[in-house]
Design an enzyme around this catalytic site. Sequence first.
Site, PDB file in Angstrom:
ATOM      1  N   HIS B  29       0.836  -1.199   0.000  1.00 63.04           N
ATOM      2  CA  HIS B  29       0.000   0.000   0.000  1.00 63.04           C
ATOM      3  C   HIS B  29       0.875   1.255   0.000  1.00 63.04           C
ATOM      4  CE1 HIS B  29      -2.435  -3.267   1.648  1.00 63.04           C
ATOM      5  NE2 HIS B  29      -3.507  -2.614   1.277  1.00 63.04           N
ATOM      6  N   HIS B  69      -2.097  -0.943   7.164  1.00 62.66           N
ATOM      7  CA  HIS B  69      -1.756  -1.245   5.768  1.00 62.66           C
ATOM      8  C   HIS B  69      -0.676  -0.286   5.256  1.00 62.66           C
ATOM      9  CE1 HIS B  69      -5.191   1.562   5.764  1.00 62.66           C
ATOM     10  NE2 HIS B  69      -4.601   2.113   4.746  1.00 62.66           N
ATOM     11  N   PRO B 119      -6.163  -4.910  11.034  1.00 63.06           N
ATOM     12  CA  PRO B 119      -7.617  -4.928  11.222  1.00 63.06           C
ATOM     13  C   PRO B 119      -8.048  -3.536  11.711  1.00 63.06           C
ATOM     14  CG  PRO B 119      -6.612  -6.897  12.153  1.00 63.06           C
ATOM     15  CD  PRO B 119      -5.487  -5.937  11.838  1.00 63.06           C
ATOM     16  N   HIS B 260      -4.106   3.327  -3.492  1.00 64.98           N
ATOM     17  CA  HIS B 260      -4.251   2.737  -2.159  1.00 64.98           C
ATOM     18  C   HIS B 260      -3.483   1.441  -1.949  1.00 64.98           C
ATOM     19  CE1 HIS B 260      -6.097   1.316   1.547  1.00 64.98           C
ATOM     20  NE2 HIS B 260      -6.300   0.174   0.935  1.00 64.98           N
ATOM     21  N   SER B 382     -22.276  -8.798  37.893  1.00 67.02           N
ATOM     22  CA  SER B 382     -22.480 -10.135  37.319  1.00 67.02           C
ATOM     23  C   SER B 382     -21.167 -10.840  37.045  1.00 67.02           C
ATOM     24  CB  SER B 382     -23.266 -10.034  36.010  1.00 67.02           C
ATOM     25  OG  SER B 382     -24.533  -9.460  36.223  1.00 67.02           O
ATOM     26  N   GLU B 409     -17.670  -3.889  24.747  1.00 68.03           N
ATOM     27  CA  GLU B 409     -16.821  -5.071  24.883  1.00 68.03           C
ATOM     28  C   GLU B 409     -15.611  -5.005  23.954  1.00 68.03           C
ATOM     29  OE1 GLU B 409     -20.042  -5.137  24.019  1.00 68.03           O
ATOM     30  OE2 GLU B 409     -21.054  -5.817  25.835  1.00 68.03           O
ATOM     31  N   ASP B 467     -32.293 -16.013  30.501  1.00 64.58           N
ATOM     32  CA  ASP B 467     -31.973 -15.011  29.469  1.00 64.58           C
ATOM     33  C   ASP B 467     -32.018 -15.597  28.055  1.00 64.58           C
ATOM     34  OD1 ASP B 467     -31.884 -12.672  30.886  1.00 64.58           O
ATOM     35  OD2 ASP B 467     -29.716 -12.673  31.187  1.00 64.58           O
ATOM     36  N   HIS B 471     -28.193 -15.155  24.903  1.00 65.13           N
ATOM     37  CA  HIS B 471     -27.197 -14.952  25.948  1.00 65.13           C
ATOM     38  C   HIS B 471     -26.499 -16.247  26.361  1.00 65.13           C
ATOM     39  CE1 HIS B 471     -29.014 -11.067  26.035  1.00 65.13           C
ATOM     40  NE2 HIS B 471     -28.337 -10.654  27.076  1.00 65.13           N
ATOM     41  N   ARG B 518     -22.611 -18.945  36.041  1.00 64.33           N
ATOM     42  CA  ARG B 518     -23.542 -18.149  36.833  1.00 64.33           C
ATOM     43  C   ARG B 518     -24.023 -18.963  38.034  1.00 64.33           C
ATOM     44  NH1 ARG B 518     -29.815 -17.183  36.011  1.00 64.33           N
ATOM     45  NH2 ARG B 518     -30.087 -15.347  37.320  1.00 64.33           N
TER      46      ARG B 518
END
Lengths: 663, 663
Positions: B29, B69, B119, B260, B382, B409, B467, B471, B518
Amino acid sequence: MTETDRHTDMANAIRFLSMDAVQQANSGHPGLPMGAADIATVLFSKFMKFDPTEPNWPDRDRFVLSAGHGSMLLYSLLYLLGVEDMSLDDLKDFRQLGSKTAGHPEYGFAGGIETTTGPLGQGLANSVGMALAERMLAADFGEELVDHYTYVLASDGDLMEGISHEAISIAGHLKLNKLIVLWDDNDISIDGRVTLSETGDMLERFEAANWDTVRIDGHNAADIEAAIERARGSDKPSLIACKTKIGFGSPNKEDTSKAHGSPLGDEEIAATREALGWTHEPFEVPVDTLDAWRIVGVKGVHERAEWTKRHDAADVQTRAEFDRRMRGDLPANLDSAVEAFIAQVTEEAPKVATRKASEMALEAIIPHLPEAVSGSADLTGSNNTRTSTMTPVAPGDYAGNFVHWGIREHGMAAAMNGMALHGGIIPMSGTFLVFSDYSRPAIRLAALMHQRVIHVLTHDSIGLGEDGPTHQPVEHLAALRAIPNLKVFRPADVVETAECWHLSLLSEDGPSVHALTRQGLPTLRTENGGKNRSAKGAYELASAGGEAQVSLFASGSEVEIAMEARALLRDAGINARVVSVPCFELFEAQDADYQASTIGEAPVNIAIEAAIRMGWDRFIGSDGIFIGMDSFGASGPYKEVYAHFGITAEAASEAAKAALADE
Amino acid sequence: MTETDRHTDMANAIRFLSMDAVQQANSGHPGLPMGAADIATVLFSKFMKFDPTEPNWPDRDRFVLSAGHGSMLLYSLLYLLGVEDMSLDDLKDFRQLGSKTAGHPEYGFAGGIETTTGPLGQGLANSVGMALAERMLAADFGEELVDHYTYVLASDGDLMEGISHEAISIAGHLKLNKLIVLWDDNDISIDGRVTLSETGDMLERFEAANWDTVRIDGHNAADIEAAIERARGSDKPSLIACKTKIGFGSPNKEDTSKAHGSPLGDEEIAATREALGWTHEPFEVPVDTLDAWRIVGVKGVHERAEWTKRHDAADVQTRAEFDRRMRGDLPANLDSAVEAFIAQVTEEAPKVATRKASEMALEAIIPHLPEAVSGSADLTGSNNTRTSTMTPVAPGDYAGNFVHWGIREHGMAAAMNGMALHGGIIPMSGTFLVFSDYSRPAIRLAALMHQRVIHVLTHDSIGLGEDGPTHQPVEHLAALRAIPNLKVFRPADVVETAECWHLSLLSEDGPSVHALTRQGLPTLRTENGGKNRSAKGAYELASAGGEAQVSLFASGSEVEIAMEARALLRDAGINARVVSVPCFELFEAQDADYQASTIGEAPVNIAIEAAIRMGWDRFIGSDGIFIGMDSFGASGPYKEVYAHFGITAEAASEAAKAALADE
């Protein structure tokens, strides 16, 4: 009874049904239904084009509960509106095994559940696909047949997830002005006040993405009505920030995270009954309130009747085509188009990358498949998903069948789910296989929802070469094969590629991915016989020419290597057969006899795939030989990379000889 | 030579080295390095605190090439600055197998490569973790020892990815004002002009996330300098939108997507040489230009010397602790803390969920592990990742060891990678196992980069109950086990949980996940013997008490079921042993004898895991019996869900009996 009182009663009916059901299940999320009850009541009673007697008629407005944990809001609504397959008993069965009223809304469990939600952000992104599908179908069939809104109820969590950025960027860019998002802006997340982790300006954020925005009191029915009215008139998608109190009405839990995810408790429910002046028993909705809700549905009945008239008045061909597409039936002449293409390439036997083979197959298919909507996450020329007859949609111009999704794999995949759920469209789009990790949560939901969504995943191994390990999938085939109800196709040549495309289009009840090479591959299936051999998932491509001493199993680009290994073994006087394995899942669906005969009884079993071993023991046994990867890849010209990792015909044939010597 | 001329020459050196290397590799690139050369030249020559002779010294400024890249930009810089392990020959080996100059920058391949990128969006999110780590370490050790900037070069693609939303929201919220993002705003993506898929206002978007923003001409050195100067003085993170031309200088490809991702071609490179007045041969950098670059490094040498003085002047304990943490060595008393905890729970044998057991283990560990930074994606209560002594960081206040990441997350996982890469911190954080799909691309990169990052993934099966399937992880254990160099721990009780925590802390060269329940589980390891039995990945927990007729293999919550099945079989006079399998990867690392003896030779082999079969054939053979899932789960009370899917001790013992009868 004033209109205000009626609104309050109708909203309180949602609140108490939700509280009671969560309490009875001793599990669930009362806070959102209580907080968003006013929003939902105004939306459904004043705006939603929704016929409870026929909740799935094509031109209904879509309502997406992106905040799926608030499922009792939706179930309460469906019951109150009189949807036949949502009874009071169903509400009482909330979160019980086998009930329609699952913890999170599950598509297909009852009319009016437009999508399976719960994983945050997904519903919002689904809705973008629904709204785009609506505009594209309107472009195809006219607004007489297709003209509806898509409404979303989204939570703070939906808007914090990264996928929300992709979704709102696409929607804003494409000017999907019939998409209206009602944000349950309650300032509470599970850990406490949202300000623990968020201090941005949401309205400014949406405006930056070309949305209309407004902030209102989410408990003021008149404000809600005015805001939705305004949004319906906008030329952009709209965000309505509805300031609400989670657990509205609960004297001790309202406006705190305590109302979010657990039952309020009998005592607090009693206190809430008192605070809101609700004197009725659990699960009891007074007749006048139920009547008020049931009357709402009458509007939808009339709207559907009007639409039916327009539908009946349409010319017969348009109507038939619209109905076909909404049913999801394939065009009658698709099979012959695929078969003609296969006959041609079997004859011509070109050497092409399977991504190119996929484009060739699509060139043959697309003219016969007007419901196909292709696209790419900014890798159009690499994924080969745009054929010569495709035209892209653009802001305000939806007469096309290709979407430039931008570098938004996750939003793309979730929007594709929304397009499939909307109906009338078969979404297919592309990225690199390695980036299926980005879209994985949406691919999983397509599988869970049994939607025909097709992902073209090119550059499917270390065979992509120089881009190196960040771009070389190693574990992705296994990881995708792990998802239930997802078909993972990895064709070996142009013939199998076309066969696999045909199978993915026929797969009405689930999504597919096509793992395709960057590098060129010879045509191996030079005899066709008019049968789709990929349909059985695995088949003997080349026989041993005698009693088999070695079985070689491979998929995709490694089938060529297996064929070369077979030739090397033959030179050494060893009989080896080659089994091509384009689809594990379809192989598992065959009967035991077919499976056993395909696996065969050779003393030596070898699988070759430029990926990890996981899953291949099914074919070769846990004592079989695997030629593949057990680490990340490396940057370099692809043939050198293959040699470096020992994925060669020589390695396979030597391994076979050594194993035979040990026998 | 004017300063402007010198700048131009220095930037052109980057441009031509990049063009030449891409041309020689015939792959890569060139567009980004050519377009961003002016930005990089100003940044490194005027601002970067970077000592080429010691590119990894602790208080250096970090430079993250999020747009990986454009790797030749970074490689060219490192060579020009005189980093010892980046020679001209390395540049000539661009994208060749075994070279340091991989297609995308790979962490560890050469000094100055701060993270593996490619990525899109990952580098940007890494940088948020780096910038947060810097502030947290400054809070721990003072600005005498820790006081540096984190600079990022990001592309359009980085900012389109959803993860960018999560990253900039966290950074803006936490006021990470020493984070400066230089956006290579070139209007071009692979498919063409960015306006094909994006029309939002990026500056407004960042402002909505509490960032400072400015737009400049990315080819004007003075503007770049002023903008960076301004950003360094801001009390917020800063976005500098640098309007550039991709492929700057190429007469026919500049400002088009043609620049590119492919070599320009000899002819176009010649034309570019002419256009930019660069008369030198391929890979030739004139002496005065090279000198200009090498002189830049001298500033860094001095800065490091100043820092070394401050470091030497620090009190001996602070210095020792700082050095220990930056080296990544664990505290001396950690082992004994873990062992004392294990001895205690072996004695007490509590019945607790493994997520609770994890919290208990952390309560014992955290006081001895100041480098631990825990957190949760809004599931703190949790995931049980916040112990009693932890305090959260907050905007402008970094004296803490817990992060409320919000419902992000993916951004969390990528920021954790950045924290680990920065050094001095062991990041550990939580979400539900099913949502590892959201963070998967970042978990993969932690594995590829060999970083000690620990993910607490609770609610690890259908055992989460109501759930429901959205889940309930079913395929996630297999999908995570598929990632090379990632340890997937699934402990069976409180003892194994503590052992697995110890192992993940000891895992200096790779990430770990803990899959935790759990639901409550009994303590099964009531005899300890002072040995970490989980360290071998799988071990015989209960012997057959005679020649084994049945081997039962299980992980996590299903080990209890295996033990019950063993008891049922014993009642029927059948000898069964139980092998607990807390970690596939560690089992694979054992010698063949240990593996064979652990697998054993019982005629009947059964694996039990509330997940898919994939991977278990390693233990039970492809003809073994698997008690688990082959579909998505269902919403309901968890014991009923287990019974519904036939994952019970009764099912296992009946299957064993039937198989024995067939023998």
